[in-house]
Each structure stands twice: as C-alpha cells, then as structure tokens.
Design a protein around this motif. Structure first.
Motif, PDB file in Angstrom:
ATOM      1  N   VAL A 109      26.904  33.739  42.157  1.00  0.00           N
ATOM      2  CA  VAL A 109      28.076  33.096  41.570  1.00  0.00           C
ATOM      3  C   VAL A 109      28.606  34.041  40.497  1.00  0.00           C
ATOM      4  CG1 VAL A 109      28.960  31.144  40.253  1.00  0.00           C
ATOM      5  CG2 VAL A 109      27.226  30.772  42.008  1.00  0.00           C
ATOM      6  N   GLU A 110      29.910  34.251  40.478  1.00  0.00           N
ATOM      7  CA  GLU A 110      30.467  35.142  39.461  1.00  0.00           C
ATOM      8  C   GLU A 110      31.773  34.579  38.912  1.00  0.00           C
ATOM      9  OE1 GLU A 110      32.889  38.692  41.301  1.00  0.00           O
ATOM     10  OE2 GLU A 110      30.886  38.624  42.228  1.00  0.00           O
ATOM     11  N   ALA A 111      32.067  34.975  37.684  1.00  0.00           N
ATOM     12  CA  ALA A 111      33.309  34.590  37.021  1.00  0.00           C
ATOM     13  C   ALA A 111      33.900  35.821  36.355  1.00  0.00           C
ATOM     14  CB  ALA A 111      33.052  33.500  35.991  1.00  0.00           C
ATOM     15  N   SER A 112      35.230  35.921  36.365  1.00  0.00           N
ATOM     16  CA  SER A 112      35.870  37.117  35.818  1.00  0.00           C
ATOM     17  C   SER A 112      37.180  36.764  35.138  1.00  0.00           C
ATOM     18  CB  SER A 112      36.115  38.146  36.923  1.00  0.00           C
ATOM     19  OG  SER A 112      36.998  37.624  37.910  1.00  0.00           O
ATOM     20  N   TYR A 113      37.571  37.630  34.214  1.00  0.00           N
ATOM     21  CA  TYR A 113      38.863  37.495  33.530  1.00  0.00           C
ATOM     22  C   TYR A 113      39.417  38.894  33.276  1.00  0.00           C
ATOM     23  CZ  TYR A 113      42.232  37.228  29.754  1.00  0.00           C
ATOM     24  OH  TYR A 113      43.368  37.386  28.991  1.00  0.00           O
ATOM     25  N   THR A 114      40.726  39.070  33.491  1.00  0.00           N
ATOM     26  CA  THR A 114      41.381  40.354  33.250  1.00  0.00           C
ATOM     27  C   THR A 114      42.715  40.119  32.564  1.00  0.00           C
ATOM     28  OG1 THR A 114      40.395  41.321  35.241  1.00  0.00           O
ATOM     29  CG2 THR A 114      42.282  42.468  34.295  1.00  0.00           C
ATOM     30  N   ARG A 115      43.008  40.959  31.573  1.00  0.00           N
ATOM     31  CA  ARG A 115      44.302  40.946  30.886  1.00  0.00           C
ATOM     32  C   ARG A 115      45.048  42.228  31.256  1.00  0.00           C
ATOM     33  NH1 ARG A 115      48.365  37.921  28.460  1.00  0.00           N
ATOM     34  NH2 ARG A 115      49.310  39.077  26.742  1.00  0.00           N
ATOM     35  N   TYR A 116      46.281  42.074  31.744  1.00  0.00           N
ATOM     36  CA  TYR A 116      47.076  43.220  32.191  1.00  0.00           C
ATOM     37  C   TYR A 116      48.380  43.271  31.408  1.00  0.00           C
ATOM     38  CZ  TYR A 116      50.466  45.730  35.106  1.00  0.00           C
ATOM     39  OH  TYR A 116      51.442  46.577  35.561  1.00  0.00           O
ATOM     40  N   GLY A 117      48.825  44.481  31.119  1.00  0.00           N
ATOM     41  CA  GLY A 117      50.128  44.661  30.491  1.00  0.00           C
ATOM     42  C   GLY A 117      50.700  46.015  30.855  1.00  0.00           C
ATOM     43  N   ASP A 118      52.037  46.143  30.824  1.00  0.00           N
ATOM     44  CA  ASP A 118      52.657  47.441  31.107  1.00  0.00           C
ATOM     45  C   ASP A 118      53.870  47.649  30.215  1.00  0.00           C
ATOM     46  OD1 ASP A 118      54.937  46.222  32.343  1.00  0.00           O
ATOM     47  OD2 ASP A 118      53.880  46.132  34.263  1.00  0.00           O
ATOM     48  N   SER A 119      54.468  48.824  30.337  1.00  0.00           N
ATOM     49  CA  SER A 119      55.561  49.223  29.448  1.00  0.00           C
ATOM     50  C   SER A 119      56.880  48.531  29.761  1.00  0.00           C
ATOM     51  CB  SER A 119      55.755  50.746  29.523  1.00  0.00           C
ATOM     52  OG  SER A 119      55.983  51.150  30.863  1.00  0.00           O
ATOM     53  N   ASP A 120      56.923  47.731  30.833  1.00  0.00           N
ATOM     54  CA  ASP A 120      58.122  46.973  31.171  1.00  0.00           C
ATOM     55  C   ASP A 120      57.996  45.512  30.741  1.00  0.00           C
ATOM     56  OD1 ASP A 120      60.707  47.252  32.249  1.00  0.00           O
ATOM     57  OD2 ASP A 120      60.094  46.192  34.067  1.00  0.00           O
ATOM     58  N   ASP A 121      57.078  45.270  29.799  1.00  0.00           N
ATOM     59  CA  ASP A 121      56.857  43.933  29.233  1.00  0.00           C
ATOM     60  C   ASP A 121      56.317  42.921  30.234  1.00  0.00           C
ATOM     61  OD1 ASP A 121      57.630  44.580  26.623  1.00  0.00           O
ATOM     62  OD2 ASP A 121      59.757  44.321  27.111  1.00  0.00           O
ATOM     63  N   ASN A 122      55.703  43.406  31.309  1.00  0.00           N
ATOM     64  CA  ASN A 122      54.975  42.504  32.193  1.00  0.00           C
ATOM     65  C   ASN A 122      53.588  42.252  31.607  1.00  0.00           C
ATOM     66  OD1 ASN A 122      56.783  42.224  34.564  1.00  0.00           O
ATOM     67  ND2 ASN A 122      56.488  44.442  34.711  1.00  0.00           N
ATOM     68  N   LYS A 123      53.188  40.986  31.643  1.00  0.00           N
ATOM     69  CA  LYS A 123      51.850  40.622  31.180  1.00  0.00           C
ATOM     70  C   LYS A 123      51.256  39.648  32.187  1.00  0.00           C
ATOM     71  CE  LYS A 123      52.742  41.246  26.239  1.00  0.00           C
ATOM     72  NZ  LYS A 123      54.068  41.865  26.447  1.00  0.00           N
ATOM     73  N   ALA A 124      49.944  39.714  32.335  1.00  0.00           N
ATOM     74  CA  ALA A 124      49.277  38.819  33.285  1.00  0.00           C
ATOM     75  C   ALA A 124      47.865  38.516  32.816  1.00  0.00           C
ATOM     76  CB  ALA A 124      49.239  39.455  34.680  1.00  0.00           C
ATOM     77  N   ASP A 125      47.485  37.257  32.975  1.00  0.00           N
ATOM     78  CA  ASP A 125      46.099  36.838  32.760  1.00  0.00           C
ATOM     79  C   ASP A 125      45.554  36.385  34.103  1.00  0.00           C
ATOM     80  OD1 ASP A 125      45.675  36.863  29.735  1.00  0.00           O
ATOM     81  OD2 ASP A 125      47.557  35.735  29.926  1.00  0.00           O
ATOM     82  N   ARG A 126      44.419  36.967  34.509  1.00  0.00           N
ATOM     83  CA  ARG A 126      43.858  36.690  35.825  1.00  0.00           C
ATOM     84  C   ARG A 126      42.444  36.134  35.654  1.00  0.00           C
ATOM     85  NH1 ARG A 126      45.485  42.853  37.546  1.00  0.00           N
ATOM     86  NH2 ARG A 126      47.762  42.552  37.513  1.00  0.00           N
ATOM     87  N   PHE A 127      42.243  34.942  36.198  1.00  0.00           N
ATOM     88  CA  PHE A 127      40.939  34.283  36.144  1.00  0.00           C
ATOM     89  C   PHE A 127      40.413  34.154  37.578  1.00  0.00           C
ATOM     90  CE2 PHE A 127      43.631  32.745  32.751  1.00  0.00           C
ATOM     91  CZ  PHE A 127      42.837  32.793  31.622  1.00  0.00           C
ATOM     92  N   GLY A 128      39.112  34.277  37.735  1.00  0.00           N
ATOM     93  CA  GLY A 128      38.553  34.141  39.077  1.00  0.00           C
ATOM     94  C   GLY A 128      37.121  33.643  39.066  1.00  0.00           C
TER      95      GLY A 128
END
Length: 524
Positions: A241-260
C-alpha cells in the motif's frame, strides 16, 4: 667455504626463530596482549627487512588461526609491503585473508602483483576477480574471470565469480545460464543462492522461492545470505500500500497538487494493482480538478516474457464533469543482453488547468529497447506515436547511450540523450507542441544504497532547438532530479523527491518548472 657460510647463516636465522617462537607460544596459550607486545618489540629490534616481514607474517598467521582477520590483515599488509619475495602460494593466502577483512584495495593490490609476476596463475586471478566484484568493479571482475575461463573453460570458481558479478551489475538474465551450468556439474549452496537471487530479479518468483526452500546453510555467512534472500522474496511477493503527494509549479503560473493512493497484490509471478489519483490544478484563470481511478495486472511468463493490461476512468471537472475511459496494454521480453517492450495506451492530460478545461486525451503506441553492448556501455532507444483528441499527432524518438563509471555502491553513470519530437501543428490545446524539436543532453547519475538510506541524483544539461507558432528557439537548458529515501522498518519506506529545470520536455506544458513530493509505502 660452505662450512664457513652455514654457521654464519644459522647465527642469523636461529636467534630470529627463537625470538619468534616464544611470543607465538604466548599467543597460542591465550596471552595475546603479551604475545603482541613481544612481537612488536622483536620487530622493532630486527635490523633486516626480510626479518621484519617474516615476523609480521607470523603474527598475521596467528591472528588468522583465531579468525581475527582484521588484525591479521594489518600484519599481512605490512609483511607484503616490506618483502615481495614470499612464495606465491603464501602471497595469495595472505591476500585472501586481507580481502576477508574487507581491506579490498590492499587485497587487489597484492593480487595484481601476483598476476603481474605470474599471468597464468588462475588461482590468483580468480580471487582478484572475486575481490574486484566485492569492491563493486563488476566490469573489471568479469574481464578477469573471462581470462581464467579462456584458459580453463569449465572453472567453477571463475564461472561463479562471473555469474555473481553479472547479477550484481543488474544483468541477471545473463547470469542465469552460468548458474545453471555450474549446478549441472554438482550442487552447492553459493551457486544455488545466486541462482535464486537471479530468478527473483528476472521476475521468476516461484522458482526463486523453490530454490530458497531447499537451501541448507552450513556457515554463518550462508545463514546471513539466506536470510537476506528470504527477506527479498518476501518483499517482492508482499502486498503493498502506498500514498504519495506532489506539488508542481512552472513559470507560466500553472500550479498543481497531486495526491495518490495505490494497492498492489502479488501472487506467484503476477500482480494485480489499483490506484486512485486526485489532481487539483489552477492557473491565472481559475481552479479545476481531475480524478482518475484505475486497475490492472501484470504476469511474468517463463521468466523472460511479461504481459500487462489495465483499465480506468477519469473524471475531468471541465464544467460538465466529463467521464473518460482510459486503458493500457503492454508487453516486454528479455532479448540478448537486454530487453524490448511494447505499449499501447489511451489516457488524459491533467498537468495543468488548461489541459483539464480543454479535455485533452491521447492514444499512444510505443516501442523501446535496451542492450548492454559491453559490461560498462549500454544503449537505450525508444519511439512513440501519439494521436491527440484536438486533431493533432506527434512522433517522438529517444536515443540514449550510457557508460558506467563505477559499478559499485554508489553506482555512477554518465551518458548522452538525443531527443527528436515533431507535431503536425500547434493546436492551442495547452500542451507543448513544437515542430522539429531537437535536444542534446548530457547527464550524470548517482545511485547509492547505504544501510537504510537510499539516494538517486541526476544533474543534466544541454542544448535544445525547436519551432513553435512561427518562432525559432535555440536555448541552453539544465536541470536536476533526485530521490532521497529511508527504510524505517523492513516493511515501511518513505522518500522525498524533487525535480527542477528549464528543459522544454521536462513538463507537458513546456515551461521552466519544479516538482517536489513525498511517498510512503508499506508492505505486508
């Protein structure tokens, strides 16, 4: 004349023997500290280099009799440094003991000196190969073992050294036939242990477990190795069983939070898995989200072939909460000194809010192959074709040779990646869709396992060029990706990972970007 020489020699040798015999008797009688003090005094008083070397060797022999190889190695190294005139068999015996004390550099130096004097000495060359493999120099170990096998094709020790070096190098498919060849002659613990590890690493878990079940250790080191094998079998056949989280951002002001979260059930040579992923993405326009639920399986066949499949559903909050079917098919096979894999996939893009809003889906077909050209040089190549839902398509080619600088712990590699990507057109779909994208990339990677800590780090850089929306771009790029992990217990592992750079293909949207995350996995 001889009557004059013999007494003179005896006057020199007999006092040395007398001086040495008394400390030796103390040592064998259990008075080790007194014996060592006496030896040190005798060595300090000795005037001849040969005499000092003999005394160091004798003290080393006494330590070796009691299996105190750390102390024995100190004396043997001192003896060999003072005098290279010991009989060859004694030089090899001392070098072997030094290697058992994990003084690998010193042992290799001593064994190289022997094979330099006697190139046909297969005993010294075989243990040189063995010690090189213990140090992590697998390509050099294999080269030395091959020299022995050229003279003695059926040499069991050289075959075992080569098989182990191939397996430790990550090339278990080549090691398997060597283990089987050795066992065809007669059975032994170390060879069957290596065979089981190789079977496990090539995905043949059932046969690995069957071989582990019949192993009967006789020595403490064999008990330790068998325990490690059983733990690895348990880890690779355990449910996870695994759990993960990632925070992403770029220079075009895109942001994302990814949970799994994901679950994998393993049985025999196959596995079933399921996962749920949630994406919360936003840009300058607003927020949106996506959810993906999928399940699949993988089966290893005959130890050389693998097949897999999966199906899922993706919900995109694009104003109407669209539901999209996703699926995948994949197959792989061990071929020659590497492998080949095929894939067919239908999926959605969820990296940015624009991609979710535009409901971009794609169908992808790909093939990749890797081959170990030499023990240090590997070549990887891959091609994929993708068809996008906004009436666009792309051809993607990757060629990546790499060279292993050091095949131990850490393992250090360097290499070059050539990438060519071309889209039919710019579709304004929100993803990076260049014409005639070409990049030349150099990288160095470090993979290090240290007790409970594991580390992977890869800095890279290069040159990229492409056309998009009528503009031509030439640019220098660089970046870094890495993972740092820790095994809290045998079953629980945690890691942090990160990536950043300005490589145009580092992210779907093609901007300067960063990504940081964490992952925890528990097996049972």
């Amino acid at each position: 004349m001889m009557k004059t020489i013999i007494p003179a020699v005896m006057l020199v040798v007999m006092p040395c023997a007398a001086l040495a015999s008394a400390p030796a008797d103390l040592f064998r009688g259990g008075k080790i500290d007194e014996a060592v003090t006496a030896y040190r005094a005798t060595i300090g008083q000795a005037s001849a280099v040969r005499e000092k070397a003999m005394l160091h060797k004798e003290l080393g022999d006494l330590y070796a009799e009691k299996d105190q190889y750390t102390e024995a190695a100190d004396e043997y190294v001192a003896a060999l440094a003072l005098d290279h005139g010991f009989p060859t068999t004694e030089r090899i015996r001392m070098a072997v003991a030094v290697s058992w004390a994990n003084r690998l550099d010193d042992a290799i130096f001593a064994l190289r000196a022997v094979v330099a004097d006697e190139p046909d000495n297969t005993t010294a060359r075989t243990h040189l190969a063995r010690t090189l493999s213990w140090r992590g120099d697998q390509p050099d170990a294999i080269a030395e073992a091959d020299r022995v096998l050229a003279a003695r094709p059926g040499d069991r020790d050289a075959l075992l050294v080569k098989a182990n070096a191939l397996r430790w190098q990550g090339n278990s498919s080549q090691a398997l036939p060597l283990y089987q060849l050795i066992l065809a002659g007669s059975d032994d613990f170390d060879t069957r242990l290596g065979l089981a590890f190789a079977q496990l690493q090539t995905g043949n878990k059932q046969e690995a477990a069957a071989n582990a079940a019949i192993l009967k250790p006789r020595f403490p080191y064999q008990e330790r190795d068998l325990k490690r094998l059983r733990e690895e079998i348990e880890n690779t056949t355990a449910n996870t069983v695994e759990a993960s989280y990632t925070r992403y951002g770029d220079s075009d002001d895109n942001k994302a939070d990814r949970f799994g979260v994901a679950y994998t059930h393993r049985r025999g040579d196959g596995s079933l898995s399921g996962s749920y992923r949630h994406f919360t993405v936003n840009d300058t326009i607003g927020d949106t989200y996506a959810d993906i639920l999928d399940a699949g399986g993988y089966l290893r066949l005959a130890g050389r072939y693998g097949v897999g499949a999966g199906i899922g559903v993706a919900r995109l909050d694009s104003g109407s909460s669209d539901m999209n079917l996703t699926w995948r098919l994949n197959a792989d096979a061990d071929v020659a000194r590497g492998g080949v894999s095929l894939s067919l996939r239908k999926d959605v893009l969820t990296d940015t809010a624009s991609l979710v809003e535009n409901r971009i889906r794609y169908l992808s077909a790909g093939i990749s192959a890797s081959q170990r050209i030499t023990q240090r040089f590997t070549l990887f190549g891959g091609y994929s074709w993708r068809d996008y839902s906004d009436d666009n398509s792309a051809h993607d080619l990757l060629i990546a040779p790499s060279y292993t600088l050091y095949a131990g712990d850490p393992t250090v590699r360097t290499g070059y990646r050539f990438r060519y990507l071309n889209f039919d057109r710019q579709s304004f779909g929100g993803y990076f869709d260049p014409n005639d994208f070409i990049s030349h990339q150099l990288f160095v990677s470090v993979d290090w396992q240290l007790d409970r800590i594991f580390l992977y780090a890869e800095p890279y850089g290069g040159f990229q060029s492409f056309d998009r929306y009528g503009d031509h771009t030439d640019d220098i790029f660089g970046g870094f990706s890495g993972t740092l992990g820790y095994r809290f217990t045998k079953r629980l592992t945690g890691e942090v990972n990160g990536e950043l750079g300005n490589y145009a293909l580092g992210a779907t949207s093609g901007f300067e970007y960063y990504s940081v995350g964490t992952r925890f996995a528990y097996s049972f």
